[in-house]
Design a protein around this motif. Structure first.
Motif, mmCIF file in Angstrom:
data_model
loop_
_atom_site.group_PDB
_atom_site.id
_atom_site.type_symbol
_atom_site.label_atom_id
_atom_site.label_comp_id
_atom_site.label_asym_id
_atom_site.label_seq_id
_atom_site.Cartn_x
_atom_site.Cartn_y
_atom_site.Cartn_z
ATOM 1 N N THR A 96 0.396 5.332 0.337
ATOM 2 C CA THR A 96 -0.486 6.473 0.547
ATOM 3 C C THR A 96 0.188 7.738 0.007
ATOM 4 O O THR A 96 1.405 7.800 -0.118
ATOM 5 N N ALA A 106 -2.222 -0.972 9.025
ATOM 6 C CA ALA A 106 -1.129 -1.872 8.637
ATOM 7 C C ALA A 106 -1.038 -3.064 9.576
ATOM 8 O O ALA A 106 -0.924 -4.221 9.133
ATOM 9 N N VAL A 156 -2.324 -6.978 2.853
ATOM 10 C CA VAL A 156 -1.252 -6.018 2.598
ATOM 11 C C VAL A 156 0.005 -6.530 3.290
ATOM 12 O O VAL A 156 -0.034 -6.896 4.466
ATOM 13 N N LEU A 188 -9.270 3.276 4.488
ATOM 14 C CA LEU A 188 -8.644 2.238 5.304
ATOM 15 C C LEU A 188 -9.666 1.495 6.151
ATOM 16 O O LEU A 188 -9.550 0.281 6.361
ATOM 17 N N SER A 214 3.146 -4.727 3.085
ATOM 18 C CA SER A 214 3.929 -3.578 3.537
ATOM 19 C C SER A 214 3.181 -2.293 3.201
ATOM 20 O O SER A 214 2.304 -2.275 2.322
ATOM 21 N N VAL A 215 3.567 -1.231 3.881
ATOM 22 C CA VAL A 215 2.958 0.074 3.658
ATOM 23 C C VAL A 215 4.050 1.119 3.514
ATOM 24 O O VAL A 215 5.014 1.139 4.291
ATOM 25 N N LEU A 254 0.845 -1.186 0.000
ATOM 26 C CA LEU A 254 0.000 0.000 0.000
ATOM 27 C C LEU A 254 0.881 1.237 0.000
ATOM 28 O O LEU A 254 1.814 1.343 0.808
ATOM 29 N N THR A 283 -3.088 4.953 9.405
ATOM 30 C CA THR A 283 -2.380 4.040 8.498
ATOM 31 C C THR A 283 -1.579 3.011 9.281
ATOM 32 O O THR A 283 -1.517 1.831 8.888
ATOM 33 N N ALA A 327 0.291 -6.566 7.871
ATOM 34 C CA ALA A 327 1.514 -6.131 7.193
ATOM 35 C C ALA A 327 2.718 -6.426 8.070
ATOM 36 O O ALA A 327 2.641 -6.400 9.304
ATOM 37 N N HIS A 374 3.982 5.061 3.744
ATOM 38 C CA HIS A 374 3.069 6.148 4.100
ATOM 39 C C HIS A 374 3.685 7.483 3.694
ATOM 40 O O HIS A 374 4.567 8.016 4.372
ATOM 41 N N PHE A 409 6.548 -1.315 7.535
ATOM 42 C CA PHE A 409 5.921 0.014 7.428
ATOM 43 C C PHE A 409 7.030 1.042 7.252
ATOM 44 O O PHE A 409 7.955 1.127 8.073
#
Length: 310
Positions: free
Chosen positions: A10, A105, A67, A60, A69-70, A8, A101, A110, A72, A113
Motif C-alpha cells: 500500500t 491481511a 495474499v 480492500l 504478505s503485506v 500487497l 489493511t 496473509a 503497509h 505484515f
C-alpha cells in the motif's frame, strides 16, 4: 515466492514504496501495488506490475485474491494544517488505513505484515543509545503524524498471532531519484531541497550546519525491505530500525552537493540552530546488517548527473 499469493504494497505510488515494489518485482515476486493515485512517471516505472488506484479501504473490501504478505506504507504525512483537517481527523484517517489493511491481511490468509514506521516517533532530545537513536531509545514525540506512527506500531504488534507474523520498520532520512511532492506528502527530503535550491538559485542555505544525519540511498533500502518481508521472521523484534546507514553533517552534505552543481554558494543560517535528532542505528541483528549501503558521495554522483528534478 510460492504460488499461494502476492505481496500487497500500500502507498505504492509514493517515493519509498514505489521503489520497494520495483525491488520485489526484480526478485520475480508477484506484487499488487495499491495507492490513491499513481502519476504517469510512476506508472511508467512500475510497468509490468499490477497497480490498483483508488480509496484503500474500498479496494480492500472488494478483495484482491490470495495474499501472502503485506507492506503497509500508505500514510498521510502532511500536517493537519496543510490539509485543513483537525488533529483528531488526521489521526483517524491514518488509523483507518492501517486497521483496514490489518483486517484485510488476516482475512486474506496473509502470513506476514510489515508496517512502515518512521524515526519521526522520536523527539530530538530523547535519550540516545550512545551517539545514535536505536531500538532501545524510548520514543516521546506527540505530533499527529508521530502519534499515528507510534500507535501503528502498537496496533501492528497486537495483531500478531499464530501464523501471522508482524513487524514495524522505522525509516530515517532517505534520498534517491523520483522524489516528488504529493497531496499527502508535501515536502522533499533535505538533500532534495538542497539540490533544488542549488539548481534554481545557485545557493544552498544550511540552517543546521552541525547536525549529523543518516542517509539511506533508496535503492539499497528498498532491496533490504524486499529481503526482509520475503522472509519475515516469526520470532524477530516487533519494532526494528532499518539498519545503520552512513552519516554526514548538513554542512558537509551541502558542500558535496555544491561540488556537483557548479557555481553554487553555501550560506549558513543565523544561530541559534534548531536541535536535530541523532542519527538512526540498529542494534538488532537483521537482513539490514548485510545491506551494502552506497556511500553518500557515490549516491550523489548517481543522483545529480541524471538530471533528476527533486
Amino acid at each position: 515466492m510460492s504460488d499461494a499469493g502476492a505481496i500487497l504494497v500500500t502507498g505504492a505510488g509514493g517515493f519509498v514504496c514505489s521503489e520497494v515494489v520495483l525491488a520485489l518485482h526484480r526478485r520475480d515476486v508477484d506484487v499488487v501495488a495499491v495507492d490513491q493515485t499513481f502519476d504517469a512517471e510512476t506508472r511508467r516505472r512500475l510497468d509490468g506490475v499490477r497497480c490498483i488506484e483508488g480509496d484503500l479501504p474500498r479496494i480492500l473490501s472488494q478483495g484482491l485474491g490470495p495474499v501472502t504478505s503485506v507492506i503497509h506504507g500508505a500514510a498521510i504525512t502532511a500536517s493537519p494544517e496543510q490539509l485543513g483537517l483537525t488533529r483528531a481527523e488526521h489521526i483517524r484517517r491514518n488509523m483507518d488505513l492501517l486497521t483496514a489493511t490489518l483486517a484485510f491481511a488476516q482475512n486474506a490468509g496473509a502470513t506476514g505484515f510489515l508496517f512502515v514506521s518512521s524515526m519521526g516517533v522520536f523527539e530530538p532530545d530523547d535519550t540516545p543509545d550512545g551517539d545514535r537513536f536505536t531500538e532501545a531509545t524510548p520514543p516521546t514525540a506527540t505530533c499527529t503524524y508521530c502519534a499515528a506512527k507510534r500507535a501503528g506500531e502498537l496496533l501492528t504488534t497486537s495483531a500478531a498471532g499464530p501464523g501471522f507474523a508482524t513487524a514495524s520498520l522505522r525509516l530515517g532520512n532517505i534520498f534517491g531519484a523520483h522524489e516528488a511532492v504529493r497531496e499527502t506528502r508535501q515536502h522533499l527530503c533535505l538533500a532534495a531541497r538542497m539540490i533544488a535550491q542549488a539548481r534554481a538559485e545557485g545557493v544552498i542555505t544550511v540552517h543546521t550546519p552541525d547536525a549529523v544525519r543518516e542517509w539511506s540511498w533508496l535503492p539499497d533500502l528498498a532491496d533490504g525491505i524486499a529481503a526482509f518481508v520475503s522472509d519475515l521472521p516469526t520470532d524477530g523484534p516487533q519494532v526494528l530500525h532499518a539498519g545503520t546507514p552512513p552519516t554526514l553533517s548538513d554542512l558537509d552534505l551541502a558542500r558535496a552537493i555544491a561540488d556537483r552543481v557548479p557555481g553554487t554558494t553555501i550560506r549558513l543560517g543565523a544561530p541559534p540552530h534548531a536541535q536535530i535528532r541523532p542519527p538512526m542505528a540498529s542494534r538488532v541483528p537483521s537482513v539490514f546488517d548485510a545491506v551494502p549501503w552506497t556511500n553518500i558521495p557515490q549516491a550523489l554522483d548517481q543522483l545529480i548527473p541524471e538530471g533528476v528534478t527533486p
